[in-house]
Design an enzyme around this catalytic site. Structure first.
Site: not given
Ligand code: NAP
Length: 499
Positions: A161, A258, A292, A467
């Site tokens: 995002n 995060e 998020c 962070e």
């Molecule tokens: P995600 O599906 O959890 O993926 C996040 C990252 O982790 C991606 O780079 C993903 O790789 C990687 N990943 C997935 N499985 C993994 C594993 N088993 N080992 C190591 N890395 C792995 O999240 P997203 O869909 O990208 O983002 C949306 C989520 O992020 C939402 O839940 C949002 O709330 C959260 N978010 C939180 C914050 C915060 O600061 N609290 C900020 C922004 C977003 P790939 O996707 O490339 O396969």
């Protein structure tokens, strides 16, 4: 990084490689994957996929660079980070455009926030690097001093995002503390982490201090499992956080998590209505709701509810959904077709469960990409799926309440704990709630303002660690205690001739 001439609609980019040891390299895996533009559904670029061998290559480069980097003074490290901040700011327009092509978010946002907030992190941590110190503890005949030292090779794993902002929020404190980093962007948004790598390189960062590997969860898993890595900082979903933390435990790595949220925004009847409506819109529709910390459960005190919804719906109808490169657009495209379908499923589920769809919620017709019109649900109840689960799209749930005690308990009735907001003119009530809300961040009379000086992160299932702010330093460094004896060693053992 310019446009390739043959790209679809003139918006295609060259193949995106890895950045290891200060230079672009092709993945040794030989595998490339497609990256699409969410606004057009067309191919944006092909991306080199890092396998376990490529990950080891990047970690080895980061390990090789560590000794020199961590021994430099904080002043010297900080100077390079601040120079990189200047370079990013000078390239704001160019990088913001790339971010728009990669994420589908509106250019009006990308140019105001994404690159500049990343630059802020480089400037902030670059500025405090020289001031990072341990302490002196006087013990009379001896003393202890502590050294604040780097952890080693840190891994950053990003969500899609806020790609360049997330890369900067992780790289800046890590590098300021003398660590080196391997960063993996989301496979859906691979482009701008490489812009950060370029800016750092041009600012004088030694080769290997900041590396980028591209790929999906398998690449992430290889990084998390690598024994040469000291810390993993993840931005992603709660489920991913649990998996990564479990894997990191095998080699006892430090972690920062995060993760997701389902945050409450509480509006009391004494609030300034216009400000509260603006905040609710910012808290749900900025970046198409893909934020998020969004306040997706909007609790409005019963006496204000009807006026609030009326004003809100009138303003949401004015939002322009469409081409993210058009400066007049307010709401861009969702990140992928799968994500759009998931958001539309939530809208349908909200209606099935009896919430009233006051506005929006449909896929935008006549647009080739993955656009959903911002949706406001009224008459929601706490047990509905749209109210309980993170949607991560432009879907707001309005709920009503009658007392402070009631709304506090309902606001806290979730496994998440990222953030919360309160709108009231009652100073005592505002601070009372700030203390009682189970959240890492609380905004009073505003929402989603996240300056780099403010620690950012969640409690409960929304995360671990922080962070930004000085708080981030504790998560990218460790203390070494050095005991210095000025007198004799206290001897409890017999010495010949002294008995
Ligand atoms: P995600 O599906 O959890 O993926 C996040 C990252 O982790 C991606 O780079 C993903 O790789 C990687 N990943 C997935 N499985 C993994 C594993 N088993 N080992 C190591 N890395 C792995 O999240 P997203 O869909 O990208 O983002 C949306 C989520 O992020 C939402 O839940 C949002 O709330 C959260 N978010 C939180 C914050 C915060 O600061 N609290 C900020 C922004 C977003 P790939 O996707 O490339 O396969």
């Amino acid at each position: 990084m310019g446009d390739s001439s043959g790209g679809p609609g003139g918006l295609g980019l060259p193949d995106q490689e890895l950045h290891i040891g200060g230079v672009r390299v092709a993945a040794r895996s030989g595998v490339l994957f497609d990256n699409l533009n969410p606004a057009t559904a067309a191919l944006l670029c092909r991306v080199h996929m890092a396998d376990a061998g490529d990950v080891s290559h990047a970690v080895a480069a980061a390990q090789a660079a560590l000794g020199d980097w961590r021994r430099r003074s904080g002043m010297e490290r900080g100077r390079i980070l601040r120079r990189a901040a200047d370079i990013l700011r000078a390239r704001n327009a160019e990088i913001a455009r790339l971010e728009v092509l990669d994420t589908g978010k509106p250019i009006s946002e990308a140019i105001a926030v994404d690159v500049l907030s990343g630059a802020d992190a480089l400037e902030y941590f670059g500025s405090i690097a020289a001031g990072l110190t341990g302490e002196h503890i006087d013990l009379g005949q001896s003393f202890v001093y502590t050294r604040r030292e780097a952890l080693g090779v840190c891994v950053g794993i990003g969500a899609w995002n806020y790609p360049i902002q997330i890369a900067c929020w992780k790289a800046a404190p890590a590098l300021a503390c003398g660590n080196t980093m391997v960063f993996k962007p989301s496979e859906l948004t691979p482009v701008t982490a490489l812009c950060l790598a370029d800016a750092l390189t041009e600012a004088g960062l030694p080769p290997g201090v900041f590396n980028v590997v591209q790929g999906d969860h398998r690449t992430g898993q290889a990084l998390v499992r690598h024994p040469g890595v000291a810390k993993v900082s993840l931005t992603g979903e709660v489920g991913t956080g649990r998996t990564v933390m479990r894997e990191a435990a095998a080699t006892l790595k430090h972690v920062t998590m995060e993760l997701g949220g389902k945050s409450p925004l509480i509006v009391f009847a004494d609030a300034d209505l216009d400000n509260a409506v603006t905040a609710a819109m910012l808290a749900n529709f900025y970046t198409q709701g893909e934020v998020c910390s969004n306040g997706t459960r909007v609790f409005v005190e019963e006496g204000l509810r009807d006026r609030f919804v009326e004003a809100l719906v009138a303003r949401v109808k004015l939002l322009k959904v469409g081409d993210p490169l058009d400066p007049a657009t307010h709401v861009g495209a969702l990140i992928s077709q799968g994500h759009m379908e998931r958001v539309l499923d939530f809208v349908a589920e909200g209606e099935r469960q009896g919430a009233r769809l006051a506005v929006g919620g449909a896929r935008a017709p006549d647009l080739p990409g993955w656009f959903v019109a911002p949706a406001v649900f009224d008459h929601c109840t706490d047990d509905m799926r749209i109210v309980r689960e993170e949607i991560f799209g432009p879907v707001m749930s309005v709920l009503s309440f009658t007392s402070e005690r009631e709304v506090l308990s309902r606001a806290n009735g979730t496994e998440f704990g990222l953030s919360a907001g309160v709108f009231t003119r009652d100073l005592q009530r505002g601070h009372r709630l700030a203390a009682e809300l189970e959240a890492g961040m609380v905004w009073l009379n505003t929402y989603n303002v996240t300056p780099v000086e403010m620690p950012f992160g969640g409690v409960k299932q929304s995360g671990l660690g922080r962070e930004n702010g000085h708080a981030a330093i504790a998560h990218y460094s460790q203390l070494k205690s050095v005991y210095v004896e000025l007198g004799d060693v206290a001897n409890p053992y017999p010495v010949p001739g002294n008995d």
